[in-house]
Design a protein around this motif. Structure first.
Motif, PDB file in Angstrom:
ATOM      1  N   LEU A 350      47.764  34.616  39.278  1.00 22.29           N
ATOM      2  CA  LEU A 350      47.649  34.242  40.683  1.00 22.29           C
ATOM      3  C   LEU A 350      46.433  33.349  40.938  1.00 22.29           C
ATOM      4  O   LEU A 350      46.511  32.371  41.694  1.00 22.29           O
ATOM      5  N   TRP A 351      45.291  33.687  40.322  1.00 19.60           N
ATOM      6  CA  TRP A 351      44.107  32.842  40.491  1.00 19.60           C
ATOM      7  C   TRP A 351      44.354  31.446  39.920  1.00 19.60           C
ATOM      8  O   TRP A 351      43.933  30.437  40.503  1.00 19.60           O
ATOM      9  N   ALA A 352      45.054  31.371  38.791  1.00 20.79           N
ATOM     10  CA  ALA A 352      45.381  30.069  38.219  1.00 20.79           C
ATOM     11  C   ALA A 352      46.313  29.288  39.143  1.00 20.79           C
ATOM     12  O   ALA A 352      46.181  28.068  39.301  1.00 20.79           O
ATOM     13  N   LEU A 353      47.260  29.987  39.759  1.00 22.11           N
ATOM     14  CA  LEU A 353      48.177  29.348  40.705  1.00 22.11           C
ATOM     15  C   LEU A 353      47.406  28.742  41.870  1.00 22.11           C
ATOM     16  O   LEU A 353      47.612  27.572  42.243  1.00 22.11           O
ATOM     17  N   VAL A 354      46.518  29.514  42.455  1.00 23.30           N
ATOM     18  CA  VAL A 354      45.740  29.030  43.596  1.00 23.30           C
ATOM     19  C   VAL A 354      44.812  27.895  43.180  1.00 23.30           C
ATOM     20  O   VAL A 354      44.633  26.912  43.919  1.00 23.30           O
ATOM     21  N   ALA A 355      44.214  27.997  41.995  1.00 22.50           N
ATOM     22  CA  ALA A 355      43.308  26.945  41.530  1.00 22.50           C
ATOM     23  C   ALA A 355      44.026  25.606  41.428  1.00 22.50           C
ATOM     24  O   ALA A 355      43.515  24.558  41.859  1.00 22.50           O
ATOM     25  N   VAL A 356      45.227  25.612  40.869  1.00 25.02           N
ATOM     26  CA  VAL A 356      45.987  24.363  40.746  1.00 25.02           C
ATOM     27  C   VAL A 356      46.365  23.825  42.125  1.00 25.02           C
ATOM     28  O   VAL A 356      46.302  22.617  42.380  1.00 25.02           O
ATOM     29  N   LEU A 357      46.746  24.703  43.054  1.00 27.35           N
ATOM     30  CA  LEU A 357      47.134  24.254  44.394  1.00 27.35           C
ATOM     31  C   LEU A 357      45.937  23.725  45.174  1.00 27.35           C
ATOM     32  O   LEU A 357      46.090  22.837  46.022  1.00 27.35           O
ATOM     33  N   LEU A 358      44.756  24.261  44.920  1.00 22.67           N
ATOM     34  CA  LEU A 358      43.560  23.718  45.574  1.00 22.67           C
ATOM     35  C   LEU A 358      43.278  22.291  45.097  1.00 22.67           C
ATOM     36  O   LEU A 358      42.915  21.416  45.875  1.00 22.67           O
ATOM     37  N   VAL A 359      43.470  22.060  43.809  1.00 25.04           N
ATOM     38  CA  VAL A 359      43.257  20.715  43.266  1.00 25.04           C
ATOM     39  C   VAL A 359      44.389  19.785  43.680  1.00 25.04           C
ATOM     40  O   VAL A 359      44.162  18.635  44.065  1.00 25.04           O
ATOM     41  N   ASP A 360      45.624  20.275  43.596  1.00 26.10           N
ATOM     42  CA  ASP A 360      46.799  19.443  43.844  1.00 26.10           C
ATOM     43  C   ASP A 360      47.794  20.200  44.716  1.00 26.10           C
ATOM     44  O   ASP A 360      48.700  20.858  44.217  1.00 26.10           O
ATOM     45  N   PRO A 361      47.656  20.135  46.045  1.00 25.59           N
ATOM     46  CA  PRO A 361      48.588  20.864  46.914  1.00 25.59           C
ATOM     47  C   PRO A 361      50.014  20.329  46.874  1.00 25.59           C
ATOM     48  O   PRO A 361      50.922  20.959  47.410  1.00 25.59           O
ATOM     49  N   TRP A 362      50.221  19.165  46.222  1.00 28.20           N
ATOM     50  CA  TRP A 362      51.572  18.607  46.103  1.00 28.20           C
ATOM     51  C   TRP A 362      52.255  19.024  44.803  1.00 28.20           C
ATOM     52  O   TRP A 362      53.367  18.588  44.527  1.00 28.20           O
ATOM     53  N   ALA A 363      51.611  19.882  44.044  1.00 21.31           N
ATOM     54  CA  ALA A 363      52.218  20.357  42.797  1.00 21.31           C
ATOM     55  C   ALA A 363      53.596  20.993  43.020  1.00 21.31           C
ATOM     56  O   ALA A 363      54.487  20.824  42.176  1.00 21.31           O
ATOM     57  N   PRO A 364      53.844  21.716  44.146  1.00 19.03           N
ATOM     58  CA  PRO A 364      55.185  22.297  44.332  1.00 19.03           C
ATOM     59  C   PRO A 364      56.308  21.270  44.446  1.00 19.03           C
ATOM     60  O   PRO A 364      57.481  21.645  44.435  1.00 19.03           O
ATOM     61  N   LEU A 365      55.985  19.994  44.561  1.00 15.69           N
ATOM     62  CA  LEU A 365      57.018  18.964  44.628  1.00 15.69           C
ATOM     63  C   LEU A 365      57.560  18.601  43.254  1.00 15.69           C
ATOM     64  O   LEU A 365      58.534  17.846  43.155  1.00 15.69           O
ATOM     65  N   THR A 366      56.947  19.116  42.195  1.00 18.99           N
ATOM     66  CA  THR A 366      57.365  18.766  40.841  1.00 18.99           C
ATOM     67  C   THR A 366      58.122  19.919  40.204  1.00 18.99           C
ATOM     68  O   THR A 366      57.736  21.085  40.345  1.00 18.99           O
ATOM     69  N   PRO A 367      59.197  19.638  39.475  1.00 16.93           N
ATOM     70  CA  PRO A 367      59.914  20.716  38.775  1.00 16.93           C
ATOM     71  C   PRO A 367      59.041  21.462  37.776  1.00 16.93           C
ATOM     72  O   PRO A 367      59.190  22.674  37.589  1.00 16.93           O
TER      73      PRO A 367
END
Length: 813
Positions: A350-367
Motif C-alpha cells: 500500500l505504501w508503494a502504491l501511494v508513493a507511485v501515485l504521489l509521483v505520478d497521479p496519472w499512473a492509473p491510466l496505464t494498463p
C-alpha cells in the motif's frame, strides 16, 4: 492502528484513480481547499483516534483520505493542463532553444524526440516547457529535406518549430494518445522547419537527467553495434534499458498472443533480482568488515545497497510503472528495516502504491499500473492464510515444492488478472501459463543478467549471449503464437461484469476452508456470457472510425460486418488497421469481417489493409486495386478476392448493399485516376441509407449522376475525398441530399481538408457536417427507434484531458 493505516492509504489511492475518470476537473480553488481540508482532517483523526468511537473514526478517516487523493490529483492535473499551447500559436513558426530530453527515435519518417524548452526567442510566443518534436526526413509535399542530423540525448539546440495542441484519435477500445501525452508532460507536438539556422549549441547540456539519458543512449548504441541486424536486437535493448521502440509489430503480436508481454518491459521481477544480487553481494562484503558492522549492521547496509542499485537500474530502464512499483516496495521495506518496523507485506504494498501515485497521479491510466499492482496484490491475497511445512526437506522435495509454488503463482496471476486483461485488451492468451513457465526463468535468470552484465562490463559477448539465449525462446514463442486458438478474443465486457468477475476470482482464490469457492466461477462467467446488445434484424449500425487523415468505416448488421477502408499507414511499423480497426472490432465483439472493401490504392485508405488481413478473419475481399498490388496479393492468400464492379448486390440480415462504382470501363481506362476508381457502396434498410463515396472526384461524381442518379439519395453521406475542393460538386450534393455529412480527416492536416467552400456547400443544402477530427469516431444506429442521432466518441468517452478543438484555418506552408 494497522487497519486505519491500510484504510487511509487505500482510500487515498481510490481518490487519485477516481479523478482520472472525470469528464471535467473541479474548479482549482475548490480542489486546493479540498486537499488542504482533507489533509487536516486526516492529521486530526490520526492524533485523536483513541478518543473517538473507532468505527466513526475509520469512516471519517476513509472519507478524508478519499478527498485528499481526489484533491491532490485534481491539483496536479490543473497545474499540468494550465501549461498549454494557445490556439493562436498552432501552426505558427516559433524559434526555441532547449535540450533533447530523452532517447531520440529514428525511423524512415525522421527523428522524433522530447524537447525541454529553455528559452523562446519569438516575441510574445507562448510554448509549453516540454514538447514532442519530429525532425522530418521529407517536406509536407514529399520532397526530401536532405540528411537529417544525428540528434543525441542531452544536446542543446536552437530550432524553428511548428506546433499543435495535443490531439489523438479517439475510438471505442482504442489507445488514448492524449492521456499518454498528459502523463508524459508533453503539452504540444510538432515538427522542425527546414532551415539553416537550426543549429546545435552544445553537445551536452549537463543536467542530471542528461547524464542518465546519455548513459542509456550509450548502451543502446553498443547493443546496435554488437548485434547489428540480429532479429531480436530490439528485445535485448528493451530488456537492458527499457527502450521498446525497436521491437517489430510482428514480435509484439507474438508476445501478446503468448501472454509474455510483461517480460519485455523492465518488470518488477527483473528489478527484484537485480536488487537481490546487489544486496547479497553487499551483505557478503559487509559482514567481513568489523569496522563497518560496528557502525551499521550488515543487513541494513545490504538493504541500502540493494535499494540504491535498484534505483539506478530503474532510472536506466526509463522508470516504467512496474519497475517504479518494485522500487517503491523495496524502498518502503528498507525504511521499515532501518526503523525496526518492517510492517506486513500488504502495508508495504500500500505504501508503494501511494508513493507511485504521489509521483505520478496519472499512473492509473496505464494498463501496466493495474496489471503490475494487481499481480502482486493477488499473490499476497492467495498466499495469506496458508500454512507451510517448515521442517527440513530433501533436495528433491524442496524442488517439488518450489515447482508447485511457481505453478500456483502462475495460476493465481492468470486467473486473477483475466478480468482486467479482457477489459483492457479484449483478448486473453490461453497458452500464457505454458509460455510463461518457460520464458520467466530463462529471461529472468539468464537473458536479463547477461544484458545487465553487458551494461556494467565492457564485454560485447554479454549482449551476444543474451541474444543467443533469446533465439530458441523466440522460436518456441512464435510456434505457440501460430496456434489458431492461442488467444481468446471477445468484446469489451461491461463494467459491472468486470467487478463481478473480480469478486468471483477473489472468492475462487480464497484459502481452503472458505465455503463454496467454485461458485466464484459463476461470477467470472459473466465476463463471457453477457454480450453487447446486437443490432436488430433489418437494421444496421454505421461507425466511421477516427483514423486521422484517412478513412475506415464499419457497417454492422445483426450477424455480419463490413469493413470499408482501413485507414492510413503511420510508419513502416504501425498503421490504422492494427492500431485502430482491429482493436475496435475486438471491443465491439466482432470476431470476423465478413467483407472487406478497399475503395482504392491511396495509403490513407489502404494503408492498414495488410495488417487487418493478418489480424482478423476476413470472408471476402473486394477492391479497385491493381492485380499486382501487395494488398491484393495478401488478400488472395487469405480470403476470396474480387474487383468491385458497379451492379454487385448482396443482402445481409435484411440490409441491402449495392456497389455503384466503378464500372468495367473504368478499369479499362489506363488514364483514369485512382481516386475516380474508388468503390462507391450504398447501404439501404427500412430505417435509412448511407452512401460510402471513397475519394471520388468531380469526374466520377458526374458519371454517377449519368448512370445511377436515382440511387444516390441517402440520409448519410461519407464525404468524398475528405472534403477536397475536387469533390462534392453541386449537382452531386443535390442528388444525394444527405441529412448528415461525415468527414474523415486528420486534425490540422496539411491538405486543409475539409475546405471551407465545400463545408459551405453542405450547409447550403441543409446537411449537418460531422468531422472525425472534432468528434472522434462517429456512430449512427439505423434502427427506426427515434430520430437518427450521431454519437461522437469524444463526447461519449469524455475525460478532462481530451481536447475539444474548434474549426481552425488551414495550416500555412
Amino acid at each position: 492502528m494497522r487497519a486505519s493505516t491500510s484504510l487511509v492509504l487505500s482510500t487515498f489511492a481510490c481518490g487519485v484513480a477516481w479523478l482520472q475518470t472525470r469528464p471535467i476537473l473541479p474548479p482549482a480553488p475548490w480542489a486546493i481547499a479540498l486537499l488542504g481540508a482533507s489533509t487536516l482532517v486526516v492529521v486530526a483523526l490520526a492524533m485523536r483516534l483513541d478518543r473517538l468511537n473507532r468505527g466513526i473514526a475509520l469512516v471519517l478517516a476513509g472519507v478524508a483520505a478519499l478527498g485528499t487523493g481526489f484533491g491532490y490529483a485534481a491539483w496536479r492535473a490543473e497545474w499540468r493542463l494550465a501549461e498549454e499551447l494557445p490556439r493562436s500559436w498552432e501552426g505558427v513558426d516559433v524559434r526555441v532553444v532547449g535540450v533533447v530530453d530523452d532517447l531520440p527515435s529514428t525511423s524512415a519518417r525522421g527523428v522524433r524526440f522530447t524537447f525541454a524548452i529553455e528559452r523562446v526567442d519569438t516575441p510574445d510566443a507562448v510554448v509549453p516547457t516540454r514538447i514532442s518534436l519530429l525532425w522530418p526526413a521529407a517536406r509536407p509535399g514529399g520532397e526530401p529535406t536532405g540528411e537529417v542530423p544525428a540528434v543525441r540525448a542531452g544536446e542543446r539546440w536552437s530550432l524553428r518549430v511548428r506546433l499543435a495542441r495535443p490531439h489523438g484519435n479517439v475510438n471505442p477500445g482504442g489507445f488514448d494518445l492524449e492521456a499518454w501525452l498528459l502523463q508524459q508532460g508533453l503539452r504540444a507536438t510538432g515538427y522542425i522547419r527546414d532551415e539553416s539556422r537550426n543549429v546545435r549549441l552544445e553537445v551536452f547540456a549537463g543536467r542530471l537527467g542528461d547524464h542518465v539519458q546519455r548513459a542509456r543512449e550509450r548502451v543502446r548504441e553498443r547493443v546496435r553495434r554488437v548485434l547489428g541486424d540480429a532479429p531480436y536486437a530490439g528485445v535485448v535493448t528493451a530488456l537492458a534499458i527499457g527502450d521498446q521502440r525497436a521491437i517489430s509489430e510482428l514480435q509484439w503480436r507474438v508476445f501478446n498472443r503468448t501472454g509474455v508481454t510483461h517480460l519485455v518491459s523492465i518488470s518488477g521481477l527483473h528489478v527484484t533480482v537485480f536488487a537481490t544480487l546487489a544486496g547479497g553481494l553487499a551483505f557478503a562484503l559487509a559482514r567481513r568488515s568489523a569496522r563497518l558492522t560496528l557502525r551499521c549492521p550488515a543487513r541494513k547496509f545490504a538493504a541500502v545497497a540493494g535499494v540504491v542499485a535498484a534505483g539506478g537500474y530503474v532510472l536506466l530502464a526509463g522508470a516504467q510503472i512496474p519497475a517504479l512499483r518494485t522500487f517503491a516496495m523495496l524502498l518502503v521495506a528498507a525504511c521499515g528495516l532501518w526503523w525496526g518496523r518492517p510492517g506486513t507485506a500488504s502495508i508495504v504494498w500500500l505504501w508503494a502504491l501511494v508513493a507511485v501515485l504521489l509521483v505520478d497521479p496519472w499512473a492509473p491510466l496505464t494498463p501496466g499500473f493495474w496489471l503490475s499492482y494487481g499481480a502482486v496484490a493477488l499473490l499476497l491475497y492467495a498466499g495469506s492464510g496458508r500454512l507451510r511445512e517448515r521442517r527440513s526437506q530433501s533436495m528433491p522435495a524442496r524442488l517439488r515444492r518450489n515447482l508447485a509454488d511457481a505453478a500456483f503463482a502462475q495460476w493465481v496471476v492468470t486467473v486473477g488478472l483475466a478480468p482486467l486483461t479482457l477489459a483492457m485488451f479484449g483478448q486473453l492468451s490461453l497458452i500464457a501459463p505454458v509460455a510463461n513457465a518457460i520464458a520467466i526463468p530463462l529471461v529472468t535468470l539468464v537473458v536479463v543478467p547477461c544484458a545487465l552484465a553487458g551494461i556494467v562490463l565492457p564485454v560485447d559477448a554479454c549482449f551476444e549471449l543474451a541474444h543467443l539465449m533469446l533465439v530458441p525462446l523466440m522460436q518456441l514463442l512464435e510456434t505457440l503464437a501460430a496456434w489458431p486458438d492461442a488467444t481468446w478474443q471477445q468484446h469489451s465486457p461491461p463494467v459491472w461484469t468486470i467487478l463481478a468477475a473480480l469478486a468471483g476470482t477473489l472468492w475462487l482464490l480464497a484459502p481452503r476452508g472458505v465455503p463454496g469457492r467454485l461458485w466464484g466461477l459463476v461470477a467470472v462467467a459473466t465476463l463471457f456470457l453477457v454480450r453487447p446488445a446486437s443490432v436488430p434484424e433489418g437494421a444496421f449500425r454505421l461507425i466511421v472510425l477516427d483514423v486521422g487523415q484517412g478513412l475506415a468505416v464499419v457497417v454492422q448488421t445483426r450477424r455480419h460486418a463490413l469493413v470499408y477502408d482501413t485507414g492510413p499507414r503511420y510508419t513502416e511499423a504501425a498503421d490504422a488497421g492494427g492500431r485502430i480497426v482491429a482493436p475496435f472490432l475486438r471491443a465491439a465483439g466482432i470476431g470476423r469481417a465478413d467483407g472487406l472493401i478497399i475503395s482504392h490504392q491511396d495509403l490513407d485508405h489502404a494503408g492498414g489493409a495488410r495488417t487487418l488481413l493478418q489480424s482478423v478473419p476476413v470472408g471476402w475481399f473486394a477492391s479497385s486495386l491493381p492485380d499486382d498490388h501487395p494488398v491484393m496479393l495478401e488478400a488472395r492468400a487469405l480470403a476470396t478476392a474480387v474487383r468491385c464492379v458497379a451492379g454487385q448486390v448482396w443482402t445481409w440480415d435484411g440490409v441491402r448493399f449495392t456497389v455503384l462504382h466503378p464500372t468495367v470501363d473504368e478499369y479499362a481506362d489506363h488514364y483514369a485516376k485512382s481516386n475516380n476508381r474508388s468503390c462507391v457502396v450504398r447501404v439501404d434498410s427500412a430505417h435509412g441509407s448511407v452512401l460510402l463515396a471513397g475519394d471520388i472526384e468531380a469526374k466520377a461524381e458526374m458519371k454517377l449522376l449519368d448512370t445511377r442518379q436515382t440511387q444516390l439519395a441517402a440520409d448519410v453521406l461519407v464525404v468524398p475525398h475528405h472534403g477536397s475542393r475536387t469533390s462534392s460538386t453541386w449537382p452531386f450534393l443535390r442528388a444525394v441530399a444527405p441529412s448528415f455529412a461525415i468527414v474523415g480527416c486528420g486534425y490540422r492536416n496539411r491538405f486543409g481538408h475539409p475546405r471551407a467552400n465545400i463545408l459551405a456547400r453542405y450547409a447550403a443544402i441543409g446537411a449537418r457536417v460531422l468531422r472525425t477530427d472534432h468528434e472522434g469516431a462517429l456512430t449512427l444506429d439505423f434502427t427506426g427507434a427515434g430520430r437518427l442521432t450521431p454519437i461522437g466518441a469524444r463526447a461519449l468517452q469524455a475525460r478532462y484531458w481530451l481536447d475539444l478543438p474548434v474549426v481552425a484555418e488551414a495550416p500555412r506552408d
